[in-house]
Design an enzyme around this catalytic site. Structure first.
Site, PDB file in Angstrom:
ATOM      1  N   ASP A  42       0.818  -1.230   0.000  1.00  0.00           N
ATOM      2  CA  ASP A  42       0.000   0.000   0.000  1.00  0.00           C
ATOM      3  C   ASP A  42       0.842   1.267   0.000  1.00  0.00           C
ATOM      4  OD1 ASP A  42      -2.340  -1.610   0.278  1.00  0.00           O
ATOM      5  OD2 ASP A  42      -1.952  -1.728   2.437  1.00  0.00           O
ATOM      6  N   GLU A  43       2.038   1.190  -0.537  1.00  0.00           N
ATOM      7  CA  GLU A  43       2.923   2.366  -0.551  1.00  0.00           C
ATOM      8  C   GLU A  43       2.535   3.347  -1.648  1.00  0.00           C
ATOM      9  OE1 GLU A  43       4.060  -0.770  -0.925  1.00  0.00           O
ATOM     10  OE2 GLU A  43       5.508  -1.240   0.661  1.00  0.00           O
ATOM     11  N   LYS A  67       2.852  10.245  -0.479  1.00  0.00           N
ATOM     12  CA  LYS A  67       1.932  10.740   0.553  1.00  0.00           C
ATOM     13  C   LYS A  67       2.591  11.720   1.530  1.00  0.00           C
ATOM     14  CE  LYS A  67      -1.743   8.045   1.270  1.00  0.00           C
ATOM     15  NZ  LYS A  67      -2.671   6.952   1.526  1.00  0.00           N
ATOM     16  N   THR A 114      -6.353 -11.894   3.430  1.00  0.00           N
ATOM     17  CA  THR A 114      -7.428 -11.194   2.711  1.00  0.00           C
ATOM     18  C   THR A 114      -8.463 -12.196   2.184  1.00  0.00           C
ATOM     19  OG1 THR A 114      -6.094 -11.273   0.716  1.00  0.00           O
ATOM     20  CG2 THR A 114      -6.006  -9.229   1.984  1.00  0.00           C
ATOM     21  N   VAL A 172       2.689  14.268  -3.719  1.00  0.00           N
ATOM     22  CA  VAL A 172       2.008  15.160  -2.760  1.00  0.00           C
ATOM     23  C   VAL A 172       0.500  15.136  -2.958  1.00  0.00           C
ATOM     24  CG1 VAL A 172       3.980  16.681  -2.331  1.00  0.00           C
ATOM     25  CG2 VAL A 172       2.524  17.107  -4.318  1.00  0.00           C
ATOM     26  N   GLY A 173       0.011  14.094  -3.605  1.00  0.00           N
ATOM     27  CA  GLY A 173      -1.423  13.912  -3.831  1.00  0.00           C
ATOM     28  C   GLY A 173      -1.595  12.651  -4.649  1.00  0.00           C
ATOM     29  N   LYS A 232       2.368   1.980  -5.162  1.00  0.00           N
ATOM     30  CA  LYS A 232       3.078   1.477  -6.350  1.00  0.00           C
ATOM     31  C   LYS A 232       2.255   1.707  -7.621  1.00  0.00           C
ATOM     32  CE  LYS A 232       3.087  -2.480  -4.327  1.00  0.00           C
ATOM     33  NZ  LYS A 232       2.669  -2.048  -2.979  1.00  0.00           N
ATOM     34  N   GLY A 233       0.921   1.474  -7.504  1.00  0.00           N
ATOM     35  CA  GLY A 233       0.052   1.587  -8.677  1.00  0.00           C
ATOM     36  C   GLY A 233       0.137   2.970  -9.294  1.00  0.00           C
ATOM     37  N   HIS A 261      -4.436  -1.651  -5.886  1.00  0.00           N
ATOM     38  CA  HIS A 261      -3.716  -0.464  -6.351  1.00  0.00           C
ATOM     39  C   HIS A 261      -4.743   0.599  -6.749  1.00  0.00           C
ATOM     40  CE1 HIS A 261      -0.171  -2.878  -6.389  1.00  0.00           C
ATOM     41  NE2 HIS A 261      -0.477  -3.561  -7.455  1.00  0.00           N
ATOM     42  N   PRO A 296      -9.560  -0.990   8.194  1.00  0.00           N
ATOM     43  CA  PRO A 296      -8.697   0.124   8.594  1.00  0.00           C
ATOM     44  C   PRO A 296      -7.255  -0.376   8.664  1.00  0.00           C
ATOM     45  CG  PRO A 296     -10.336  -0.367  10.309  1.00  0.00           C
ATOM     46  CD  PRO A 296     -10.493  -1.394   9.240  1.00  0.00           C
TER      47      PRO A 296
HETATM   48  P1  GDP Z   1      -0.346   0.202  -3.884  1.00  0.00           P
HETATM   49  O1  GDP Z   1      -1.065  -1.065  -3.604  1.00  0.00           O
HETATM   50  O2  GDP Z   1       1.081   0.184  -3.468  1.00  0.00           O
HETATM   51  O3  GDP Z   1      -0.520   0.663  -5.293  1.00  0.00           O
HETATM   52  O4  GDP Z   1      -0.997   1.318  -2.936  1.00  0.00           O
HETATM   53  P2  GDP Z   1      -2.565   1.561  -2.652  1.00  0.00           P
HETATM   54  O5  GDP Z   1      -3.213   2.013  -3.901  1.00  0.00           O
HETATM   55  O6  GDP Z   1      -3.132   0.420  -1.916  1.00  0.00           O
HETATM   56  O7  GDP Z   1      -2.481   2.725  -1.563  1.00  0.00           O
HETATM   57  C1  GDP Z   1      -2.034   3.981  -1.846  1.00  0.00           C
HETATM   58  C2  GDP Z   1      -3.186   4.973  -1.591  1.00  0.00           C
HETATM   59  O8  GDP Z   1      -2.654   6.268  -1.423  1.00  0.00           O
HETATM   60  C3  GDP Z   1      -4.169   5.075  -2.740  1.00  0.00           C
HETATM   61  O9  GDP Z   1      -5.445   5.338  -2.231  1.00  0.00           O
HETATM   62  C4  GDP Z   1      -3.665   6.270  -3.531  1.00  0.00           C
HETATM   63  O10 GDP Z   1      -4.675   6.951  -4.267  1.00  0.00           O
HETATM   64  C5  GDP Z   1      -3.152   7.140  -2.418  1.00  0.00           C
HETATM   65  N1  GDP Z   1      -2.004   7.969  -2.781  1.00  0.00           N
HETATM   66  C6  GDP Z   1      -0.937   7.626  -3.519  1.00  0.00           C
HETATM   67  N2  GDP Z   1      -0.028   8.623  -3.527  1.00  0.00           N
HETATM   68  C7  GDP Z   1      -0.554   9.621  -2.770  1.00  0.00           C
HETATM   69  C8  GDP Z   1      -0.073  10.903  -2.351  1.00  0.00           C
HETATM   70  O11 GDP Z   1       1.013  11.339  -2.694  1.00  0.00           O
HETATM   71  N3  GDP Z   1      -0.892  11.623  -1.515  1.00  0.00           N
HETATM   72  C9  GDP Z   1      -2.094  11.175  -1.095  1.00  0.00           C
HETATM   73  N4  GDP Z   1      -2.814  11.945  -0.279  1.00  0.00           N
HETATM   74  N5  GDP Z   1      -2.572   9.963  -1.460  1.00  0.00           N
HETATM   75  C10 GDP Z   1      -1.810   9.193  -2.278  1.00  0.00           C
END
Ligand code: GDP
Length: 424
Positions: free
Chosen positions: A13-14, A332, A130, A414-415, A16-17, A41, A305
């Protein structure tokens, strides 16, 4: 930069997507090489907001070929639902932009049943699965008790193989767990329903990748979860059942000779963890609730959560080492904007000793975090696109991490939107 892997450095959940979606601008092929539909993702781009589970995150970019490699857990039913969901939102998915390895093993409904049954048996010792059938699936793969996607093209032999596997699987379902067996007809009907839909995408993706590489195409390898969930290097037994590391990308993609020039390790500006297991820098109470709300930390697949905590230098350094990351994408950063002081876990106390090397899993439950506080910036940074326009305290936070982690932080998000990125 030619071939590149985008991998998670921590618990998953970092983000990556969103990084893969961004990087596809410069790549021709995106390959998911491990894991299954338990991923979540989230990608936000010009086409909308999407939650991807098994489909590679390059699926939105016109001209990019997306591959599901032999290393993934191929759940035909969930994949078909995901394809319907994404195409229903106006994204084109055809056999030109999605190719599935004929060597990928199929995940069956009994894998999900067994996942659920085992978590129930474990009660309060559960792993926090999961329940997408991933652990039972990979166990079967190692036992050579799976059906390969390519077998769908040979119905007679497939029927015989499926009969043998059903018989074997029913032994575990009925005798170990006292559950209902599958009839041959049930499982064959299920398979036929989804096989017909997915068959057009199945091919020899190894041949495709080799040819693409020979003609100078650039390949992006996309991982699921992160270093600390890697089957071999993660926090055993709270890992996933596949290798989340970049080193596995050539094997799981179908192109064992692939050379990866660059490994981008995605690191969140703080820590989150879904499921059970040790999490040394975890926050609790109000402090945790505030961070969870600010980061909207709820699982995309399960809605659970997420546990949240301070940036953990010890775990992250280990994650970088395991991935052999060449650079970091820090995501983030905007989420921390509300904090006056930002906690960072710089070392652990294990017993009497202070350690900076990530301990052996059995010692993690005893580890206590050593926290250092850095100044917050307390203003909105979501509109910033240039490194020098970030407030000094935000730059200092990033530089502190870069120095502590000994790895260049090249990208800062940053978003959640594709364009909310700073290239440093
Ligand atoms: P993945 O599984 O590694 O791709 O990550 P997830 O999608 O599960 O979790 C990342 C979450 O953070 C998603 O809801 C993204 O939309 C959100 N996100 C990613 N980058 C940013 C960021 O820079 N800022 C904010 N506020 N949200 C972000």
């Amino acid at each position: 930069m030619s071939n590149c892997a985008i991998v998670g450095i921590n618990w998953g959940d970092e983000g990556k997507g969103r990084m893969v979606d961004l990087f596809t601008e410069s790549y021709d092929v995106v390959v998911r090489y491990q894991g299954g539909g338990n991923a979540g993702h989230t990608v936000i781009n010009d086409k909308g907001k999407f939650a991807l589970h098994l489909l590679p995150s390059g699926i939105f970019r016109d001209g990019v070929v997306n591959i599901l490699g032999n290393g993934v857990a191929l759940d035909l039913e969930s994949l078909w639902k995901e394809i319907e969901d994404i195409t229903g939102k106006g994204v084109s998915i055809t056999s030109d932009n999605l190719k599935i390895s004929d060597r990928a093993s199929l995940l069956f409904p009994w894998h999900k049943d067994l996942d659920e049954l085992e978590e129930l048996r474990l009660k309060d010792k559960k792993y926090g699965s999961t329940k997408q059938g991933i652990a039972p699936f990979y166990s079967d793969k190692y036992q050579k008790k799976t059906i390969l996607a390519g077998e769908l093209f040979y119905p007679e032999a497939l029927k015989e193989h499926l009969k043998d596997i059903t018989e074997w699987k029913n032994l575990t379902l009925t005798k170990v767990y006292g559950a209902k067996p599958y009839t041959e007809k049930d499982i064959y009907d299920w398979l036929e329903t989804y096989a017909e839909k997915i068959k057009p995408f199945i091919c020899d993706t190894g041949e495709f990748l080799k040819a693409a590489s020979a003609s100078g195409k650039k390949i992006l390898f996309e991982a699921q979860l992160g270093s600390l969930r890697d089957l071999d290097y993660g926090i055993h037994p709270y890992t996933t059942s596949s290798n989340t590391t970049a080193a596995y990308a050539p094997i799981g993609s179908g192109f064992p000779g692939a050379k990866i020039d660059n490994v981008v390790g995605v690191v969140k500006a703080y820590s989150t963890c879904v499921g059970e297991g040790p999490f040394v820098s975890e926050m609790f109470g109000d402090e945790a609730d505030k961070l969870r709300e600010a980061g909207l930390e709820y699982g995309a697949k399960t809605g659970r959560p997420r546990r949240v905590g301070a940036m953990d230098i010890v775990a992250t350094s280990y994650g970088i080492e395991v991935q052999a990351a060449t650079e970091i994408a820090l995501t983030k950063l905007d989420v921390l904007s509300y904090m006056k002081k930002i906690p960072v876990c710089t070392s652990y106390i294990v017993g009497e000793k202070e350690v900076t090397r990530f301990p052996f899993p059995a010692l993690l439950n005893k580890a206590k975090p050593v926290i250092k506080y850095l100044d917050g910036w307390e203003c909105d940074i979501t509109g910033v696109r240039k490194w020098e326009d970030l407030p000094k305290a935000a730059r200092d936070y990033v530089l502190f991490l870069e120095d502590s982690l000994s790895c260049k932080i090249k990208y800062i998000s940053v978003g959640p939107e594709r364009e909310s990125i700073i290239v440093k």
